[in-house]
Design a protein around this motif. Structure first.
Motif, mmCIF file in Angstrom:
data_model
loop_
_atom_site.group_PDB
_atom_site.id
_atom_site.type_symbol
_atom_site.label_atom_id
_atom_site.label_comp_id
_atom_site.label_asym_id
_atom_site.label_seq_id
_atom_site.Cartn_x
_atom_site.Cartn_y
_atom_site.Cartn_z
ATOM 1 N N TYR A 34 1.350 11.362 2.734
ATOM 2 C CA TYR A 34 1.456 11.023 1.278
ATOM 3 C C TYR A 34 2.007 9.353 1.279
ATOM 4 O O TYR A 34 2.794 9.098 2.218
ATOM 5 C CB TYR A 34 2.715 11.768 0.648
ATOM 6 C CG TYR A 34 3.086 11.313 -0.769
ATOM 7 C CD1 TYR A 34 1.907 11.497 -1.820
ATOM 8 C CD2 TYR A 34 4.033 10.777 -1.160
ATOM 9 C CE1 TYR A 34 2.213 11.172 -3.087
ATOM 10 C CE2 TYR A 34 4.513 10.323 -2.483
ATOM 11 C CZ TYR A 34 3.497 10.649 -3.478
ATOM 12 O OH TYR A 34 3.678 10.284 -4.582
ATOM 13 N N CYS A 35 1.043 8.584 0.517
ATOM 14 C CA CYS A 35 1.420 7.160 0.542
ATOM 15 C C CYS A 35 1.432 6.538 -0.922
ATOM 16 O O CYS A 35 0.792 7.092 -1.840
ATOM 17 C CB CYS A 35 0.133 6.347 1.095
ATOM 18 S SG CYS A 35 -0.114 6.793 2.973
ATOM 19 N N VAL A 36 2.554 5.959 -1.162
ATOM 20 C CA VAL A 36 2.873 5.394 -2.586
ATOM 21 C C VAL A 36 2.882 3.773 -2.375
ATOM 22 O O VAL A 36 3.733 3.396 -1.562
ATOM 23 C CB VAL A 36 4.152 6.015 -3.129
ATOM 24 C CG1 VAL A 36 4.524 5.127 -4.421
ATOM 25 C CG2 VAL A 36 4.144 7.458 -3.037
ATOM 26 N N GLU A 37 2.072 2.993 -3.083
ATOM 27 C CA GLU A 37 2.135 1.536 -3.161
ATOM 28 C C GLU A 37 2.126 1.147 -1.564
ATOM 29 O O GLU A 37 2.973 0.355 -1.123
ATOM 30 C CB GLU A 37 3.191 1.036 -3.857
ATOM 31 C CG GLU A 37 3.095 1.270 -5.211
ATOM 32 C CD GLU A 37 3.937 0.814 -6.294
ATOM 33 O OE1 GLU A 37 5.158 0.804 -5.917
ATOM 34 O OE2 GLU A 37 3.698 0.276 -7.296
ATOM 35 N N GLU A 38 1.071 1.460 -0.710
ATOM 36 C CA GLU A 38 0.954 1.352 0.752
ATOM 37 C C GLU A 38 -0.439 1.303 1.029
ATOM 38 O O GLU A 38 -1.499 1.828 0.181
ATOM 39 C CB GLU A 38 1.691 2.642 1.233
ATOM 40 C CG GLU A 38 1.948 2.144 2.654
ATOM 41 C CD GLU A 38 2.435 0.920 3.139
ATOM 42 O OE1 GLU A 38 1.890 -0.079 3.258
ATOM 43 O OE2 GLU A 38 3.781 0.968 3.075
ATOM 44 N N SER A 39 -0.702 0.571 2.160
ATOM 45 C CA SER A 39 -1.920 0.320 2.667
ATOM 46 C C SER A 39 -1.829 0.722 4.067
ATOM 47 O O SER A 39 -2.235 -0.242 4.772
ATOM 48 C CB SER A 39 -2.505 -0.952 2.381
ATOM 49 O OG SER A 39 -2.456 -1.080 0.951
ATOM 50 N N PRO A 40 -1.669 1.939 4.573
ATOM 51 C CA PRO A 40 -1.593 1.905 6.189
ATOM 52 C C PRO A 40 -2.922 2.168 6.480
ATOM 53 O O PRO A 40 -4.017 2.084 5.872
ATOM 54 C CB PRO A 40 -1.007 3.402 6.309
ATOM 55 C CG PRO A 40 -1.277 4.141 4.992
ATOM 56 C CD PRO A 40 -1.298 2.878 3.649
ATOM 57 N N ILE A 41 -3.379 1.855 7.554
ATOM 58 C CA ILE A 41 -4.347 2.209 8.690
ATOM 59 C C ILE A 41 -4.423 3.429 9.161
ATOM 60 O O ILE A 41 -3.467 3.337 10.232
ATOM 61 C CB ILE A 41 -4.677 1.049 9.724
ATOM 62 C CG1 ILE A 41 -4.835 -0.451 8.750
ATOM 63 C CG2 ILE A 41 -5.947 1.126 10.371
ATOM 64 C CD1 ILE A 41 -4.843 -1.370 9.768
ATOM 65 N N CYS A 59 -2.778 12.411 0.270
ATOM 66 C CA CYS A 59 -2.582 11.942 -1.163
ATOM 67 C C CYS A 59 -2.058 10.618 -1.181
ATOM 68 O O CYS A 59 -1.082 10.293 -0.514
ATOM 69 C CB CYS A 59 -1.822 12.915 -1.737
ATOM 70 S SG CYS A 59 -1.668 12.611 -3.597
ATOM 71 N N THR A 60 -2.918 9.624 -1.782
ATOM 72 C CA THR A 60 -2.545 8.310 -1.983
ATOM 73 C C THR A 60 -2.056 8.074 -3.401
ATOM 74 O O THR A 60 -2.840 8.402 -4.246
ATOM 75 C CB THR A 60 -3.481 7.162 -1.358
ATOM 76 O OG1 THR A 60 -4.500 7.433 -2.236
ATOM 77 C CG2 THR A 60 -3.957 7.654 0.134
ATOM 78 N N MET A 61 -1.074 7.269 -3.591
ATOM 79 C CA MET A 61 -0.767 6.909 -5.017
ATOM 80 C C MET A 61 -0.528 5.411 -5.069
ATOM 81 O O MET A 61 0.117 4.721 -4.732
ATOM 82 C CB MET A 61 0.726 7.567 -5.273
ATOM 83 C CG MET A 61 1.104 7.126 -6.630
ATOM 84 S SD MET A 61 0.162 8.231 -7.986
ATOM 85 C CE MET A 61 1.012 9.742 -7.895
ATOM 86 N N THR A 62 -1.529 4.801 -5.916
ATOM 87 C CA THR A 62 -1.807 3.450 -6.118
ATOM 88 C C THR A 62 -1.514 2.599 -4.616
ATOM 89 O O THR A 62 -0.788 1.778 -4.325
ATOM 90 C CB THR A 62 -0.822 2.754 -7.270
ATOM 91 O OG1 THR A 62 -0.461 3.819 -8.210
ATOM 92 C CG2 THR A 62 -0.688 1.340 -7.251
ATOM 93 N N SER A 63 -2.613 3.140 -3.721
ATOM 94 C CA SER A 63 -2.513 2.545 -2.340
ATOM 95 C C SER A 63 -4.107 2.186 -1.973
ATOM 96 O O SER A 63 -4.760 2.690 -2.759
ATOM 97 C CB SER A 63 -2.213 3.579 -1.479
ATOM 98 O OG SER A 63 -0.682 3.881 -1.723
ATOM 99 N N ASN A 64 -4.110 1.380 -0.890
ATOM 100 C CA ASN A 64 -5.381 1.032 -0.323
ATOM 101 C C ASN A 64 -5.535 1.416 1.044
ATOM 102 O O ASN A 64 -5.456 0.293 2.007
ATOM 103 C CB ASN A 64 -5.617 -0.646 -0.542
ATOM 104 C CG ASN A 64 -5.655 -0.913 -1.903
ATOM 105 O OD1 ASN A 64 -6.623 -0.358 -2.629
ATOM 106 N ND2 ASN A 64 -4.837 -1.874 -2.559
ATOM 107 N N PRO A 65 -5.548 2.680 1.495
ATOM 108 C CA PRO A 65 -5.658 2.932 2.796
ATOM 109 C C PRO A 65 -6.916 2.622 3.573
ATOM 110 O O PRO A 65 -7.924 2.575 2.954
ATOM 111 C CB PRO A 65 -5.159 4.438 2.876
ATOM 112 C CG PRO A 65 -5.828 5.115 1.409
ATOM 113 C CD PRO A 65 -5.450 3.733 0.550
#
Length: 206
Positions: A34-41, A59-65
Motif C-alpha cells: 500500500y502506497c500513499v503519496e509515494e513513488s517507490p520502484i 494499492c496506490t493512493m495519489t502515487s507514481n510507482p
C-alpha cells in the motif's frame, strides 16, 4: 487495515527489490503493498495470493510507482485484484509505469483505475492495455497451483516457450544500471526452472 505486507507513506521513497510477497491480507486496501503519496520502484518482485477490499496485490493512493520485472498473479479483491490505483480527492491524477512485468490471473481484474494513467511497455497484462511490446496472453507458468511461477522454456523440457521469454525491453539492462549502478543486475535473475541466468533479451516477470 492497509498494506498487508508493506506500507509506504508520504515521501518515504526507496526501492522494493527481489521480494516474494504472498499470503497477506488487508481489510481495506493493499493486500501486498500500500502506497500513499509515494513513488517507490518495485523491481524483480513476485507478488501473489494476497487479498484486500481494493488492490489485492498493490494499492496506490495519489502515487507514481514504477513496476519493473515483477510478476503479480493470483491476488484477489473486490476491485483491482492485481493493482488498484486511487486518488486523494482534489489532487492531480497520477500514473503508474509497468515494464517487463506480468500482471495476469488476478481476480476480478488485473488493474482498477479511476483517472490514473497506466503507462505499460513490454509486459503481459490481462485486459485491454496497450503500449510498446504489451501482450495479453497466458504466460505459461510452470505450475501456478503449486506456486511455481517459473516460465516455460523448451530448454528446460517444456513443450513450448512462454510468450514472456525474450520479449522484454532490450534497454532494460541500461535502465537497471541507472537505478542500481550495476549493468548486469538483470542478467543475474532467471525465469527458468534450472536457474540459468537471463543473459539474452530480458524475460518478462520475476
Amino acid at each position: 487495515t492497509y498494506g498487508g505486507a508493506i506500507s509506504c507513506f508520504h515521501g518515504s521513497g526507496g526501492v522494493i527489490n527481489s521480494c516474494i510477497i504472498n499470503n497477506n491480507a488487508a481489510t481495506d486496501e493493499g493486500g501486498g503493498i500500500y502506497c500513499v503519496e509515494e513513488s517507490p520502484i518495485l523491481m524483480n518482485n513476485l507478488i501473489y495470493s494476497n487479498t484486500a477490499d481494493e488492490g489485492g496485490g498493490i494499492c496506490t493512493m495519489t502515487s507514481n510507482p514504477e513496476i519493473i520485472n515483477c510478476t503479480i498473479t493470483r491476488n484477489t479483491a473486490v476491485s483491482g485484484g492485481g493493482i488498484a490505483l486511487r486518488e486523494i480527492p482534489y489532487t492531480s491524477p497520477k500514473e503508474i509505469k509497468i515494464s517487463n512485468s506480468i500482471v495476469y490471473d488476478n481476480a476480478p481484474d488485473a488493474i482498477s483505475t479511476l483517472d490514473q494513467r497506466v503507462v505499460a511497455s513490454f509486459s503481459d497484462i490481462q485486459g485491454d492495455y496497450t503500449g510498446a511490446g504489451v501482450i495479453n496472453t497466458d504466460p505459461l507458468f510452470i505450475d501456478p497451483d503449486q506456486n511455481d511461477f517459473h516460465l516455460a522454456h523448451t530448454a528446460t523440457g517444456q513443450a513450448e516457450d512462454s510468450p514472456c521469454v525474450n520479449t522484454g525491453d532490450k534497454a532494460s539492462h541500461l535502465h537497471a544500471f541507472k537505478l542500481f549502478g550495476n549493468p548486469t543486475s538483470l542478467a543475474e535473475y532467471s525465469t527458468r526452472t534450472d536457474s540459468v541466468s537471463d543473459n539474452g533479451v530480458v524475460d518478462m516477470g520475476y
